[in-house]
Write a protein that holds these residues in place. Structure first.
Motif, PDB file in Angstrom:
ATOM      1  N   HIS A 128       0.804  -1.231   0.000  1.00  0.00           N
ATOM      2  CA  HIS A 128       0.000   0.000   0.000  1.00  0.00           C
ATOM      3  C   HIS A 128       0.832   1.275   0.000  1.00  0.00           C
ATOM      4  O   HIS A 128       0.298   2.367  -0.192  1.00  0.00           O
ATOM      5  CB  HIS A 128      -0.991  -0.025   1.181  1.00  0.00           C
ATOM      6  N   HIS A 149     -11.469   4.161   0.491  1.00  0.00           N
ATOM      7  CA  HIS A 149     -10.328   3.318   0.872  1.00  0.00           C
ATOM      8  C   HIS A 149     -10.866   2.050   1.542  1.00  0.00           C
ATOM      9  O   HIS A 149     -11.384   2.103   2.654  1.00  0.00           O
ATOM     10  CB  HIS A 149      -9.427   4.141   1.809  1.00  0.00           C
ATOM     11  N   ASP A 151     -10.085  -1.392   3.294  1.00  0.00           N
ATOM     12  CA  ASP A 151      -8.908  -1.919   4.000  1.00  0.00           C
ATOM     13  C   ASP A 151      -9.360  -2.466   5.348  1.00  0.00           C
ATOM     14  O   ASP A 151     -10.358  -2.010   5.909  1.00  0.00           O
ATOM     15  CB  ASP A 151      -7.899  -0.762   4.232  1.00  0.00           C
ATOM     16  N   ASP A 155      -4.269   2.667   8.008  1.00  0.00           N
ATOM     17  CA  ASP A 155      -3.114   3.193   7.244  1.00  0.00           C
ATOM     18  C   ASP A 155      -2.918   4.694   7.438  1.00  0.00           C
ATOM     19  O   ASP A 155      -2.506   5.403   6.515  1.00  0.00           O
ATOM     20  CB  ASP A 155      -3.232   2.851   5.744  1.00  0.00           C
ATOM     21  N   HIS A 167       3.723   1.021   4.367  1.00  0.00           N
ATOM     22  CA  HIS A 167       2.328   0.813   3.932  1.00  0.00           C
ATOM     23  C   HIS A 167       1.289   1.159   4.997  1.00  0.00           C
ATOM     24  O   HIS A 167       0.104   1.185   4.674  1.00  0.00           O
ATOM     25  CB  HIS A 167       2.118  -0.606   3.369  1.00  0.00           C
ATOM     26  N   ASP A 241      -7.253  -2.206  -0.711  1.00  0.00           N
ATOM     27  CA  ASP A 241      -6.306  -3.140  -0.110  1.00  0.00           C
ATOM     28  C   ASP A 241      -7.041  -4.470   0.027  1.00  0.00           C
ATOM     29  O   ASP A 241      -8.091  -4.545   0.685  1.00  0.00           O
ATOM     30  CB  ASP A 241      -5.882  -2.580   1.260  1.00  0.00           C
TER      31      ASP A 241
HETATM   32 MN    MN Z   1      -3.543  -0.914   3.431  1.00  0.00          MN
END
Ligand code: MN
Ligand code: MN
Length: 316
Positions: A128, A149, A151, A155, A167, A241
């Motif tokens: 990432h 995003h 995930d 992050d 990442h 992700d």
């Molecule tokens: Mn990520």
């Protein structure tokens, strides 16, 4: 092929078997120059920013291989993306395996002509970390972008062993650099053991909306899609992700977290971006060494890439 005069098409599965020929994303022609393209598919094979299991550097090759079963019509969104869009496999960024900063420079340099040609970059990582450089390249044209995003992880952590880039810090750096607009940013699928409630202080300061996995499971995909709708009316970047998905559906990743999205939920959420103006997107953290012989993470990532492409197509 001159991409400006005709639409590049995937190899015909009735003239060339799907398991034949060198692998490209969705069996599209490999065209290095983005001139005349609407969408440039790019691999970014860098995993020097990951904090646990590595292997995502092999992600682009794996997704190319597994994407050979993608047929040209999206039967859920009812769109033929290769008819609507000029799209090709623009190859990989020649990253620098031993330097994050030099890799960022290589990504920005490689994507600059893509952005200048007004093609939408859809990238396959890589870990990432690479998303930060993609956002830098896009910000030159779009200014601050909205963000979706997907995930397991926020992050938005700060330094790692004293260093600013890895990442787990991508979206904190992206906010600090003015690449994304926190008030137009939504994270989906967040879960698992974290360091403490302070992990979300940054979100509160910058207006990030967090849709936890419990929100997805308890309120359902349509309610989540409704939340994403508020990002309409301006350019949006989608970063996916693959660890947003449950390790049962996506074992081939570096930082697995139990209790995630099913493949079906993930596909539905990405389809739910329909109607948003996608300036770019990525699928990251596919780590083939952990994927097992069924290549299920690679198959899922390939399908997510096709859904992103279809969303771009519906915007044209
Ligand atoms: Mn990520
Ligand atoms: Mn993650």
């Amino acid at each position: 092929m001159d991409a400006s005069s005709e639409h590049p098409k995937p190899r015909d599965g009735f003239a060339s078997p799907r398991f034949a020929q060198p692998a490209t994303f969705m069996r599209l022609p490999h065209i290095e120059s983005p001139a005349g393209l609407d969408v440039a598919l790019c691999g970014i094979p860098f995993d020097g920013g990951c904090s646990y299991r590595s292997g995502a550097r092999m992600g682009p090759r794996h997704v190319r291989e597994q994407s050979s079963l993608i047929r040209p019509w999206n039967s859920a969104l009812r769109v033929h993306p290769f008819d609507r869009l000029r799209v090709a496999d623009c190859g990989d960024v020649d990253i620098v395996p031993v330097s994050i900063e030099a890799t960022f420079a290589a990504i920005e340099r490689t994507l600059a002509p893509v952005v200048a040609a007004r093609a939408v970059p859809l990238c396959v990582g890589g870990d990432h970390t690479v998303t930060l450089a993609v956002l830098r390249a896009l910000a030159r044209r779009h200014g601050r972008l909205g963000l979706v995003h997907f995930d397991a992880h926020p992050d938005t952590w700060d330094r790692y062993f004293g260093f600013p880039y890895y990442h787990g810090s991508t979206f904190r750096r992206a906010i600090e650099e003015g690449l994304i607009d926190g008030a137009r940013s939504i994270q989906v699928g967040i879960r698992g053991p974290l360091y403490g409630p302070e992990d979300f202080d940054f979100h509160r300061e910058h207006g990030f909306e967090v849709l936890r996995i419990e929100d997805v499971k308890e309120r359902g995909v349509p309610a989540m899609v409704e939340r994403l709708r508020r990002l309409a009316g301006g350019p949006v970047y989608c970063s996916f992700d693959v660890d947003a998905c449950d390790p049962a559906y996506a074992p081939g990743t570096g930082t697995p977290e139990a209790g995630g999205l099913t493949s079906y939920e993930a596909l539905g959420l990405v389809r739910g971006l329909r109607g948003l103006e996608l300036a770019g997107g990525d699928i990251v953290e596919v780590s083939p060494p952990y994927d097992g012989p069924g290549a299920i993470t690679g198959v899922l990532a390939s399908n997510l890439l096709f859904e992103l492409l279809s969303v771009v197509a519906l915007g044209r």
